[in-house]
Design a protein around this motif. Sequence first.
Motif, PDB file in Angstrom:
ATOM      1  N   LEU A 159      14.887  25.995  26.107  1.00 20.94           N
ATOM      2  CA  LEU A 159      15.668  25.125  25.086  1.00 20.94           C
ATOM      3  C   LEU A 159      14.612  24.405  24.405  1.00 20.94           C
ATOM      4  O   LEU A 159      14.893  24.156  22.912  1.00 20.94           O
ATOM      5  N   PRO A 160      13.424  24.328  24.543  1.00 16.27           N
ATOM      6  CA  PRO A 160      12.571  23.407  23.711  1.00 16.27           C
ATOM      7  C   PRO A 160      12.036  24.562  22.609  1.00 16.27           C
ATOM      8  O   PRO A 160      11.876  24.117  21.495  1.00 16.27           O
ATOM      9  N   LEU A 161      12.161  25.777  22.884  1.00 15.96           N
ATOM     10  CA  LEU A 161      11.713  26.516  21.930  1.00 15.96           C
ATOM     11  C   LEU A 161      12.747  26.795  20.878  1.00 15.96           C
ATOM     12  O   LEU A 161      12.640  26.702  19.807  1.00 15.96           O
ATOM     13  N   LEU A 162      13.984  26.923  21.301  1.00 16.31           N
ATOM     14  CA  LEU A 162      15.200  27.048  20.448  1.00 16.31           C
ATOM     15  C   LEU A 162      15.278  25.647  19.568  1.00 16.31           C
ATOM     16  O   LEU A 162      15.469  25.729  18.174  1.00 16.31           O
ATOM     17  N   ASP A 163      14.996  24.448  19.956  1.00 14.63           N
ATOM     18  CA  ASP A 163      14.870  23.252  19.386  1.00 14.63           C
ATOM     19  C   ASP A 163      13.840  23.086  18.104  1.00 14.63           C
ATOM     20  O   ASP A 163      14.098  22.572  17.265  1.00 14.63           O
ATOM     21  N   ALA A 164      12.851  23.819  18.530  1.00 14.64           N
ATOM     22  CA  ALA A 164      11.773  23.723  17.692  1.00 14.64           C
ATOM     23  C   ALA A 164      11.835  24.927  16.660  1.00 14.64           C
ATOM     24  O   ALA A 164      10.821  25.277  15.875  1.00 14.64           O
ATOM     25  N   GLY A 165      12.850  25.805  16.733  1.00 16.06           N
ATOM     26  CA  GLY A 165      13.111  26.710  15.560  1.00 16.06           C
ATOM     27  C   GLY A 165      12.595  28.222  15.778  1.00 16.06           C
ATOM     28  O   GLY A 165      12.295  28.929  15.111  1.00 16.06           O
ATOM     29  N   TYR A 166      12.124  28.358  17.292  1.00 14.64           N
ATOM     30  CA  TYR A 166      11.497  29.648  17.429  1.00 14.64           C
ATOM     31  C   TYR A 166      12.731  30.554  17.944  1.00 14.64           C
ATOM     32  O   TYR A 166      13.838  30.254  18.295  1.00 14.64           O
ATOM     33  N   ILE A 167      12.343  31.956  17.995  1.00 15.74           N
ATOM     34  CA  ILE A 167      13.377  33.005  18.255  1.00 15.74           C
ATOM     35  C   ILE A 167      12.939  33.667  19.786  1.00 15.74           C
ATOM     36  O   ILE A 167      11.885  34.257  19.482  1.00 15.74           O
ATOM     37  N   PRO A 168      13.411  33.401  20.759  1.00 13.06           N
ATOM     38  CA  PRO A 168      12.843  34.012  22.030  1.00 13.06           C
ATOM     39  C   PRO A 168      13.361  35.316  22.096  1.00 13.06           C
ATOM     40  O   PRO A 168      14.583  35.799  21.578  1.00 13.06           O
ATOM     41  N   VAL A 169      12.249  36.309  22.506  1.00 15.73           N
ATOM     42  CA  VAL A 169      12.571  37.401  22.555  1.00 15.73           C
ATOM     43  C   VAL A 169      12.255  37.999  24.079  1.00 15.73           C
ATOM     44  O   VAL A 169      11.151  37.687  24.393  1.00 15.73           O
ATOM     45  N   ILE A 170      13.423  38.298  24.904  1.00 15.73           N
ATOM     46  CA  ILE A 170      13.321  38.428  26.101  1.00 15.73           C
ATOM     47  C   ILE A 170      13.444  39.962  26.570  1.00 15.73           C
ATOM     48  O   ILE A 170      14.303  40.417  26.416  1.00 15.73           O
ATOM     49  N   SER A 171      12.460  40.472  27.397  1.00 17.80           N
ATOM     50  CA  SER A 171      12.580  41.711  27.980  1.00 17.80           C
ATOM     51  C   SER A 171      13.280  41.494  29.494  1.00 17.80           C
ATOM     52  O   SER A 171      13.145  40.694  30.019  1.00 17.80           O
ATOM     53  N   SER A 172      14.002  42.682  29.826  1.00 15.59           N
ATOM     54  CA  SER A 172      14.918  42.720  31.037  1.00 15.59           C
ATOM     55  C   SER A 172      13.873  42.915  32.059  1.00 15.59           C
ATOM     56  O   SER A 172      14.779  43.640  33.209  1.00 15.59           O
ATOM     57  N   VAL A 173      12.971  42.416  32.369  1.00 16.84           N
ATOM     58  CA  VAL A 173      12.337  42.671  33.598  1.00 16.84           C
ATOM     59  C   VAL A 173      12.062  41.300  34.385  1.00 16.84           C
ATOM     60  O   VAL A 173      11.676  40.023  33.520  1.00 16.84           O
ATOM     61  N   ALA A 174      12.461  41.067  35.494  1.00 11.90           N
ATOM     62  CA  ALA A 174      12.310  39.749  36.329  1.00 11.90           C
ATOM     63  C   ALA A 174      12.164  40.040  37.621  1.00 11.90           C
ATOM     64  O   ALA A 174      12.113  41.133  38.230  1.00 11.90           O
TER      65      ALA A 174
END
Length: 299
Positions: free
Chosen positions: A163-178
């Motif tokens: 949420l803070p990343l999106l609000d600050a204009g960042y594009i999160p890039v997420i790999s499907s490992v958890a």
Amino acid sequence: MSAIPATSDHSDALRVSVLSEALPYIQRFAGRRVVVKYGGAAMAREDLRDAVYRDLVLLASVGVKPVVVHGGGPEINDWLARLNIEPEFRNGLRVTTPETMDVVEMVLVGRVNKHIVNGLNRLGAKAVGLCGSDGALVVARTYGDGANGLVGDVAAVDPAVLLPLLDAGYIPVISSVAADRSGQAHNINADTVAGELAAALQAEKLILLTDTPGILRDRDDPTSLIRSVTLSGARELIASGVVAGGMTPKTECCIRALAQGVAAAHIVDGRTPHALLLEVFTDAGIGTMVLGRANAGPA
């Protein structure tokens, strides 16, 4: 001064027309979250990679908040071959031994993820690479009875780190490992992660980039594309066998996301340059849109 060819006038008029058509969509989706599952040919071909990166940067530039989820199967296979580890599949899923999991994590988190981040940043975006384990974004559980080893499913999603990343204009890039609750890393299908993440973020759209035109009424006829279908209609397509094979889990992923509040889900042909923009910002779109809420609006 030499005369400007008439074809130039036509091209300019066409570009202006396209921009004008995009305006209501830009206004509608500004500030909204859009989750994009990135994979297939759009990841393998350099020309398509560049088109996807430009589309994502443009979306962010006009106020849309994209979140990218990716896999990376072909590169995983390449590295397994380099290390003389024979890939094994069971019921369409990769059998993931602890040795294979080390390679999956190295490739998805350490290589593919950073290539995407670097590609977006090169075009002026602010992209941040994450995996499902970061900030306990995704908690995994072993898939099924464990016969596929460290293949995982999604047990829980907490999007607070995004949420803070999106609000600050960042594009999160997420790999499907958890990781699961004990800390053991798992390999999760990227479509599944994207769908559950879209639901947790209450995204306006879930977009799956695939290597097919979308849902086809006749799988052997590309002209039989179903451009729009309701949530109940999508369930009927599965029950009747129109949706089968590899399209089934993608359609089920869309159904789960819509049932949890996502407004619309799209299955889009990533082999078409700028497929994201064509689907989001034009009247016709190019793929299949599955509609959830009645007020989901235009494609």
